[in-house]
Design a protein around this motif. Structure first.
Motif: not given
Length: 223
Positions: A194-201
């Protein structure tokens, strides 16, 4: 000279002999033990017996066996109950400090990350999720992941703070996972994903919340 071990059970006797040597001051805190072949010969036991003795002392927090590096003294005696409470408090303090550093870094990473940063974070997440890690290796991979996030914040002060703090984080997290294994590795991985996806987004608020939520859950597990 370490006295050779004569009585059974050999592994327990070997652990006692090692602990006595540590208590004597021959091996100070942080000292690397002699190589396995040398140490087994000096103790008069087989290498498998020595490994079992090291595992026993590692479980008690006295030794730390690090893949590819050797075995190190991490305590000068077996901790009493009060010592365990103090170590627990120390781990909580470390987690609170991690929240302060990493939640802000996650927010900045979501704003500033480059495509190369994101690739590095995803690679670190893949390595972290490997299922065959020992505790020490898992913590190493976890630290590499969180460092990749902090590097993506492009704030050299935050990176320097994290790097100076890594040895303390490593000791605290290894101790925590030995005492409190992850209840759900799947949920833990999902939190990091979830942390990675938030950074990606490029969502700084979600990135900060994901970082804070994950670390706060670790803290609650110790309550």
């Amino acid at each position: 000279m370490i006295p050779s071990v004569q009585r059974h059970p050999l592994a327990a006797q070997t652990a006692d002999a090692l602990l006595a040597h540590i208590r004597s001051g021959a091996w100070p805190l942080g000292h690397k033990l002699p190589g396995e072949t040398t140490l087994a010969a000096r103790l008069g036991v087989g290498r498998s017996t020595l490994r079992e003795a090291i595992r026993e002392l590692a479980g008690k927090g006295v030794l730390d066996s690090r893949q590819g590096a050797g075995v190190f003294v991490t305590a000068l005696d077996v901790a009493e109950e009060r010592g365990a409470v103090l170590r627990r408090a120390s781990v909580i303090a470390v987690i609170e400090a991690r929240v302060a550093i990493e939640a802000e870094a996650a927010s900045l990473a979501a704003q500033r990350r480059t495509p190369a940063d994101l690739r590095a974070i995803r690679r670190a997440l893949t390595q972290r999720s490997a299922t065959d890690h020992r505790i020490e290796e898992h913590v190493d991979a976890d630290m590499a992941f969180h460092r990749a996030v902090i590097v993506a914040a492009h704030n050299e002060v935050l990176t320097e703070l994290f790097d100076s703090f890594v040895p303390r984080i490593h000791v605290a997290m290894v101790g925590m996972l030995r005492a409190h294994p992850l209840a759900s590795p799947e949920a833990d991985h999902a939190a990091h994903q979830a942390l990675v996806e938030a950074i990606a987004n490029r969502d700084p608020q979600s990135a900060a919340n994901s970082s804070r939520s994950h670390l706060s859950a670790l803290k609650r597990a110790l309550a």
